[in-house]
Design a protein around this motif. Sequence first.
Motif, PDB file in Angstrom:
ATOM      1  N   LEU A  46     -11.131 -49.646  96.432  1.00  0.00           N
ATOM      2  CA  LEU A  46     -10.030 -49.389  95.308  1.00  0.00           C
ATOM      3  C   LEU A  46      -8.664 -49.996  96.058  1.00  0.00           C
ATOM      4  O   LEU A  46      -7.746 -50.290  95.346  1.00  0.00           O
ATOM      5  N   ALA A  91      -7.191 -49.736  85.797  1.00  0.00           N
ATOM      6  CA  ALA A  91      -7.661 -49.193  87.154  1.00  0.00           C
ATOM      7  C   ALA A  91      -9.158 -48.760  87.070  1.00  0.00           C
ATOM      8  O   ALA A  91      -9.926 -49.108  88.047  1.00  0.00           O
ATOM      9  N   THR A 112     -11.417 -51.414  86.512  1.00  0.00           N
ATOM     10  CA  THR A 112     -11.640 -52.298  87.782  1.00  0.00           C
ATOM     11  C   THR A 112     -12.652 -51.352  88.817  1.00  0.00           C
ATOM     12  O   THR A 112     -13.494 -52.091  89.614  1.00  0.00           O
ATOM     13  N   SER A 113     -12.487 -49.909  88.731  1.00  0.00           N
ATOM     14  CA  SER A 113     -13.058 -49.175  89.805  1.00  0.00           C
ATOM     15  C   SER A 113     -14.654 -49.052  89.384  1.00  0.00           C
ATOM     16  O   SER A 113     -15.590 -49.135  90.102  1.00  0.00           O
ATOM     17  N   PRO A 131      -6.720 -51.982  91.865  1.00  0.00           N
ATOM     18  CA  PRO A 131      -6.835 -50.675  91.068  1.00  0.00           C
ATOM     19  C   PRO A 131      -6.435 -49.497  91.517  1.00  0.00           C
ATOM     20  O   PRO A 131      -5.827 -48.594  90.893  1.00  0.00           O
TER      21      PRO A 131
END
Lengths: 233, 381
Positions: A60, B278, B281-282, B374
């Motif tokens: 991430l 975020a 995206t994760s 993210p």
Amino acid sequence: MSENNVMVRLEGISKAYGEGEARIQVLKGLDLKVGKGEMLAIVGPSGVGKSTLLHLVGLLDRTDEGLVELDGQDTGTLGGSERARLRNRMLGFVFQHHHLLDELDARDNVALPMRIAGKPASEARRTAEALLDTVGLSSRMTHFPDQLSGGEQQRVAVARALVMRPRLLLADEPTGNLDRAASEGVFRLIRDLHAEENLTSVIVTHNETMAEQCDRIFRLAPAGERSGYVGVS
Amino acid sequence: MRAELHLARRYLIGLGRRTNVATVTLISLVGLGLGVVALVVTLALLEGFQSSIRRDLIERSSHAQVRPVSGRVLAEPDQLASLLHQALPYVEIVRSVRGNCLVASTIDAVPALLVGRSDVDSVMADQVLAARLGIGAAGVVDVISPRRRLTPLGPVPVRVRVDVAEVGVPGPGAEGGVLRVPLEVAQRIVWGSAEVETLDLKDPSAPWQLGAKVRRTLDGRDDVVVLGMDELNQALLLALALERILIFVAVGLILVVAALNLLCNVAMVAAEKRRDLAVLTSLGLEPVRIRRLFLLLGLGIGAAGAFGGAAVGVATAWILDATGALPLPRGVFVVSSVPFSVDPMMVAKVVGLALILSAVASWLPSRVVARREPAAGLRYE
């Protein structure tokens, strides 16, 4: 731990935030290995970089220096889209705040990673329903996040993390926002699923009791002190 | 794509649960919708007026004209007319002569355009000319030609007295000051002999195609030139087209303003959804798909505004036209109420423009969103 048996390998990891005088060095020269099928707890005081470390393992965020290897694959050279696909296929995340999407009901939240992977909606829903049944929420499938209790929300989040049958589960304070009973329930659920699904799990936690139930503990120390593994009783 | 569509749909449906974003989204949607309504109604109004002008043009002027290539008179007008009649028997053929003259009444003498036509058997002055001369129907005027004839007193202009049978409305595009007379009268005044300057042709069933048909019929004739509706009314048609483009651009600026509002709205949704993005995206949603999701969101709002606005605009134009709700003064316009005419192609263009602007407005915030790592969204939370 043999090289073939390593799921996560971090070498010389450094990460800082900010620029100039506002720059904060969060991690510096950190090494870490997590074996396949292992359940590792990461503990340490607030602000020491536990979440940052988990974000780096979960692709991430990007390191300033160092190697992040997942199941033998160096992730440093991967682009944004490749990292996203790897997260979808290989990783499952559980955050401290449930981070469910408010606009989706429990079933659609759980099915979301499968929809992102391009699976048909019907298959994704069937799998999500089965998982929600496994985590004891078969009667809450069409409830939206704001209609669920904190413990239920976190159970949905756990189901979502496992719906793609990942090899690596990353949990960032998964019980940090729950009362004691709910915390124990969610942690037991993670532990049971870890065993059933033959997962590798990395769990960031403040809860020492919970950490002690993991296979190993990695203590992240403040700057100037040495981070490392500590025993589990 | 299915996941992005699913999410965009859920976000748009779920907007109602978030007061601030929902309010701004509603304002964006209404703004875009009103812009489309304004554009559709304005263009329908313009098309209504322009249609009536085109109808009038078809009704009252020639659909094609045969002229000599050089000089002012046709060499063999009867032969040409016969040839055209054989090939195009359904076409009305009129011989005509035009010339400048001075028209004098007992009150005044004014310059006018003299038009002689073989299908006319009485004299008509248009309203402008009649007003200047102070005459009405059944008035008498002298038509004085620049052509001179020799008399014992020397050369004097040709002068013919005619009875004005009616006073008419000037034709479309005509500036006024026209005296229409039988062909023989015009020939006497302008030429002094039975010359014909043009053959004016009419085919009400296909007026805009007549020029091409006549050109094909007279193919090989290098002594004449054929002008169709487009060439005969070039200035007027150009003015109408220019008017339509300028109005489209001017009123279309409303849509640009609405699109800027939409851009702010999408940026606000992006800020509010930072955590969600975020998380998405994760879960493995690639940056390009995040961008697509926001484009779909903007397009969703844009499409609702565009199609809703188009429906309201079309309905408004139709009601205003059908009920004649906006009357016009009699005698000034050829129509009794403000005409509205909805051109489906025009509506499609307006909707297309609104959608393009919506896509452009969503593109910028979507790019910014897609670039974020993210972890930044999760740390922010």
